[in-house]
Design a protein around this motif. Sequence first.
Motif, mmCIF file in Angstrom:
data_model
loop_
_atom_site.group_PDB
_atom_site.id
_atom_site.type_symbol
_atom_site.label_atom_id
_atom_site.label_comp_id
_atom_site.label_asym_id
_atom_site.label_seq_id
_atom_site.Cartn_x
_atom_site.Cartn_y
_atom_site.Cartn_z
ATOM 1 N N UNK A 80 -25.946 0.685 -15.684
ATOM 2 C CA UNK A 80 -26.122 2.106 -15.903
ATOM 3 C C UNK A 80 -25.738 2.951 -14.686
ATOM 4 N N UNK A 81 -26.007 2.410 -13.501
ATOM 5 C CA UNK A 81 -25.801 3.174 -12.274
ATOM 6 C C UNK A 81 -24.948 2.375 -11.291
ATOM 7 N N UNK A 108 -24.795 8.355 -5.604
ATOM 8 C CA UNK A 108 -25.333 7.660 -6.771
ATOM 9 C C UNK A 108 -24.729 8.301 -8.024
ATOM 10 N N UNK A 109 -24.276 7.470 -8.973
ATOM 11 C CA UNK A 109 -23.673 8.041 -10.175
ATOM 12 C C UNK A 109 -23.933 7.175 -11.401
ATOM 13 N N UNK A 110 -23.881 7.826 -12.552
ATOM 14 C CA UNK A 110 -23.976 7.115 -13.822
ATOM 15 C C UNK A 110 -22.634 6.465 -14.128
ATOM 16 N N UNK A 165 -32.736 10.939 -13.907
ATOM 17 C CA UNK A 165 -32.864 9.772 -13.041
ATOM 18 C C UNK A 165 -33.265 10.245 -11.649
ATOM 19 N N UNK A 166 -34.520 10.000 -11.277
ATOM 20 C CA UNK A 166 -35.015 10.354 -9.949
ATOM 21 C C UNK A 166 -34.563 9.290 -8.953
ATOM 22 N N UNK A 167 -34.091 9.744 -7.788
ATOM 23 C CA UNK A 167 -33.551 8.836 -6.769
ATOM 24 C C UNK A 167 -34.520 8.770 -5.592
ATOM 25 N N UNK A 176 -26.025 15.930 -17.394
ATOM 26 C CA UNK A 176 -25.182 17.080 -17.096
ATOM 27 C C UNK A 176 -24.701 17.093 -15.646
ATOM 28 N N UNK A 177 -25.303 16.279 -14.791
ATOM 29 C CA UNK A 177 -24.831 16.115 -13.419
ATOM 30 C C UNK A 177 -24.898 14.625 -13.113
ATOM 31 N N UNK A 178 -23.871 13.867 -13.527
ATOM 32 C CA UNK A 178 -23.953 12.407 -13.472
ATOM 33 C C UNK A 178 -23.746 11.791 -12.095
ATOM 34 N N UNK A 179 -23.573 12.589 -11.041
ATOM 35 C CA UNK A 179 -23.424 12.020 -9.704
ATOM 36 C C UNK A 179 -23.933 13.017 -8.681
#
Length: 234
Positions: free
Chosen positions: A1-2, A44-46, A58-60, A85-88
């Motif tokens: 996923x990531x 970090x990205x989807x 997704x909390x980092x 909506x903000x994948x990275x």
Amino acid sequence: MFSVVIPGRPCLTDIAVLDAQPNGQATKFTFTIPAQPAFNHLVVFLLPGTVLPPDTAAAIYLQSPNAKPGPNGPEFKFLGAIGNEKPSAIFKVGSGQPRRTEAQEEDEMLDEDTTRPLEAPNSQYVLGISIEPAQNVAQQMAALEASRAQTQSAQPSSSTDLVRMTPQAKQITTKTLAQRIIGNAFNFLASFAESNPNKQGEEVVPLKSFRDWWTKFERRIEMDPSFLERDEQV
């Protein structure tokens, strides 16, 4: 996923799954990252085709080699979040750093400094990713932004800076800033609340509404950085 990218290193895809819901949907993941060679940023990205469940983000989190011990082990620091909506996103390793635009972060990634103390040769960072309700993530983002604003306001300005002088200026605590940011977010998001069809009496807010608030909030911070310090802010 990531996946994770650190400048100068291969793309990280070796992800560990820590937790999953009864339906088999994984919710918590970690990446283990060697501390050497030193780095200051990570991305970090989807992965393509990955879609998070509705109304989640997704909390980092990051656990440094020198993290303070907590009741459940070394503490993780909240860095930010990504979503459909903000994948990275680009994150800076370290604390007490003023807010930068994404363009500035990208530029700085190409010029990694070595001023941070070196960790032990075999030490590691642990990057945690947790899929959480969007409202919970929004609260953490608000608290993080309040902490950054407090740090930035405490830094001395140079003689060439334009400073807005206010009469009888008073110190604003991090708690007060966090409350005002959360209040600002709540007032904006409340109008987008919808009934949860799966749980009677519970309301949910679309993740897009949070993104719209975040864009509006950042724009206002850029136009009027001190508006949160005034009692009449809305």
